[in-house]
Design a protein around this motif. Structure first.
Motif, short mmCIF file in Angstrom:
data_model
loop_
_atom_site.label_atom_id
_atom_site.label_comp_id
_atom_site.label_asym_id
_atom_site.label_seq_id
_atom_site.Cartn_x
_atom_site.Cartn_y
_atom_site.Cartn_z
N GLY A 30 0.71 -1.45 0.39
CA GLY A 30 -0.34 -0.32 -0.14
C GLY A 30 1.05 1.37 0.03
N HIS A 37 2.12 1.77 -3.34
CA HIS A 37 0.92 2.75 -4.12
C HIS A 37 0.59 3.98 -4.12
CE1 HIS A 37 -0.15 -1.32 -6.47
NE2 HIS A 37 0.17 -2.09 -5.16
N LEU A 38 0.66 4.26 -2.35
CA LEU A 38 0.60 5.91 -2.27
C LEU A 38 1.29 6.85 -3.02
CD1 LEU A 38 -1.86 4.32 -0.81
CD2 LEU A 38 -1.27 6.63 1.50
N ALA A 54 1.04 7.16 -6.09
CA ALA A 54 -0.32 7.90 -7.03
C ALA A 54 -0.19 9.61 -6.98
CB ALA A 54 -1.77 7.23 -6.12
N GLY A 55 1.44 9.39 -5.50
CA GLY A 55 1.14 10.57 -6.22
C GLY A 55 0.29 11.52 -4.53
N MET A 56 0.48 10.71 -4.01
CA MET A 56 0.22 11.43 -2.73
C MET A 56 0.79 11.79 -1.09
SD MET A 56 -2.81 7.96 -2.48
CE MET A 56 -4.14 8.82 -1.49
N SER A 107 -4.70 2.49 -4.63
CA SER A 107 -4.49 3.58 -4.52
C SER A 107 -4.89 5.27 -5.52
CB SER A 107 -2.89 3.72 -4.41
OG SER A 107 -2.54 3.30 -2.28
N PRO A 108 -4.53 4.11 -6.94
CA PRO A 108 -4.76 4.58 -8.40
C PRO A 108 -6.46 5.17 -7.68
CG PRO A 108 -4.68 2.42 -8.39
CD PRO A 108 -4.32 2.80 -6.97
N THR A 163 -8.07 6.81 -4.77
CA THR A 163 -8.45 7.78 -3.84
C THR A 163 -7.33 8.47 -4.39
OG1 THR A 163 -6.99 6.61 -2.69
CG2 THR A 163 -9.32 6.09 -2.90
N GLY A 164 -5.97 8.18 -4.54
CA GLY A 164 -5.10 9.26 -5.60
C GLY A 164 -5.22 10.62 -5.40
#
Lengths: 296, 296
Positions: A223, A226-227, A230-232, B106-107, B109-110
């Motif tokens: 996770g 992935h975060l 996703a640029g979070m 992630s994809p 909600t990012g």
């Protein structure tokens, strides 16, 4: 000798997380298993299981389970010498930190487990809890960042995982268009594994920043990646875990001159039988290809 | 009104997993935070925190934390209307199942989190525990496989994740050289997420096999994929999680005609403020590209 029928019932109920499943696992009725555990408790004069809110062994129950596991490891050695005694199937219960499991653990141990017919019961734990599980005898070995073994165990250094501050390219251009200033670091959302994860704090201290910073919490290695992708946020990631993402440009290194090396140690029971010893020898050699060697 | 200075001290100590860190987070001394919590407990006549063996809120403490989180969500809406009131930073505490976090979360909600300035506190839980956390007010929303919402919450179907029985090619040739016979299924080591994971059992029942089977336990989505790829066992994996490994031939489908669809539901507090509502609207639309739609 102890009555192993009773201990086996306890182990099955705990391993299978329930009386019904434990009974099914042993090929017994639920009431037979329940009676065995009641008899065990009557003989000991103390409970071995807590029934609510969640089925769990008491400290006494845990000591018994520890013993059962050690007996099983010894039996396994015996079966190796006298195959006619029964099926040679071995379960090793080990606690592994999430980042090891997400990177080097499987490539390093897969062939070993196949060759030795070992089935793994993996528990994912942060290092403090992992050592507590060693102490309680719940696991026969663990990977953690602490060198000091618990009583009755040995520890061996394996090498270090190198963590780097990584982010997606669009994240970098949004939050750090002019580099890693203290002002930018105070505003850029980070990703932190959990409240006990201090890597991000250590990184920011290396950069001279000590105040609070915005962050997501994500207690999952995958996770976390992935975060980040996703640029979070940006986060401290093991470089080996995301070699491909770095190569493909999905993630970039915010700060190529900085990294944090986290040393890892293998802890195991001293008298855990020959399979645990063979696994120890194997880990000491085979993890070298994945972990940084030398002083950190 | 309640004394929010006291409640905030409680929230900081729990969020940061300790008095020292909680105090640092609030910019207070540890003794100031400790006094606030003592005062809160004195007023209530009951403890709000259990100090040992691990710092944790009591049931009463949890209800207070629930309230604090709801107040924060409402404040966040207000800040949206009156920006001069303060910094607009919002934390959403959500429980997500490991496989969602390892795939679509992630994809999907990012971009939403970036646009709304939302920071996530993610908790990885299996579905039963996730709903318990909703009930206790520890999280404002969760993803799980149960349609029925807890009191005070709503649930929405998102679609299903499709699981297939996958393994490495060398594993298949070693354990299933002549196909999926019952005899081969009884001997081939599987990988199971944990004692509560019944997917593997359901798959074997679909194939007409109901007896025990050898298996590794690996409670980590990414670890699960790694074990499978290392040829340690076969396992029920979300096909979306390993699309690349399937395409590259690192994993193969043991049984292309069989799959298990696990429906997922988004649960959220009814009065959780506009961000939670916006996230709900967003999830209902955006998860569609990742999850199978239609009846399962």
């Amino acid at each position: 000798m102890l009555d192993y029928k009773l201990l086996q019932a306890l182990a099955a109920v705990v391993d299978q997380s329930g009386f019904e499943r434990g009974a099914k696992h042993l090929g017994l009725t639920q009431s037979a298993v329940s009676q065995r555990i009641k008899l065990l408790e009557a003989r000991l004069g103390q409970p071995v299981l807590v029934r609510a809110p969640k089925l769990a062994p008491t400290p006494l129950g845990r000591r018994l389970l520890n013993h059962v596991q050690q007996v099983r490891l010894l039996e396994y050695d015996l079966l190796d010498q006298i195959p006619a005694l029964g099926e040679r199937e071995q379960r090793l219960r080990l606690a592994i930190n999430a980042d090891s499991l997400a990177t080097w653990w499987s490539p390093v141990t897969g062939e070993f487990c196949r060759r030795h017919g070992v089935l793994l019961d993996l528990v994912v734990e942060d290092q403090d809890v992992a050592l507590k599980r060693m102490r309680d005898g719940e696991v026969a070995g663990c990977i953690c960042a602490t060198p000091r073994p618990v009583q009755g165990a040995r520890s061996h250094p394996l090498g270090s995982m190198r963590y780097r501050a990584l982010a997606s390219p669009d994240y970098v251009s949004r939050y750090f268009p002019n580099g890693l200033s203290l002002d930018a670091l105070s505003r850029a959302p980070a990703i932190v594994f959990g409240p006990d994860d201090r890597l991000q704090h250590r990184y920011l201290e290396m950069r001279g920043y000590q105040a609070p910073f915005p962050h997501h919490l994500c207690p999952s290695s995958e996770g976390f990646v992935h975060l980040t992708q996703a640029g979070m946020g940006y986060g401290m990631l093991p470089e080996r875990q995301v070699a491909r993402e770095l190569e493909e440009g999905l993630l970039v290194d915010l700060d190529p001159d900085s990294f944090i090396d986290v040393p890892l140690y293998w802890h195991h029971w001293r008298h855990g039988g020959s399979t645990l010893e063979a696994l120890t020898d194997h880990l000491l050699v085979a993890s070298g290809a994945w972990l940084m060697q030398g002083p950190v």
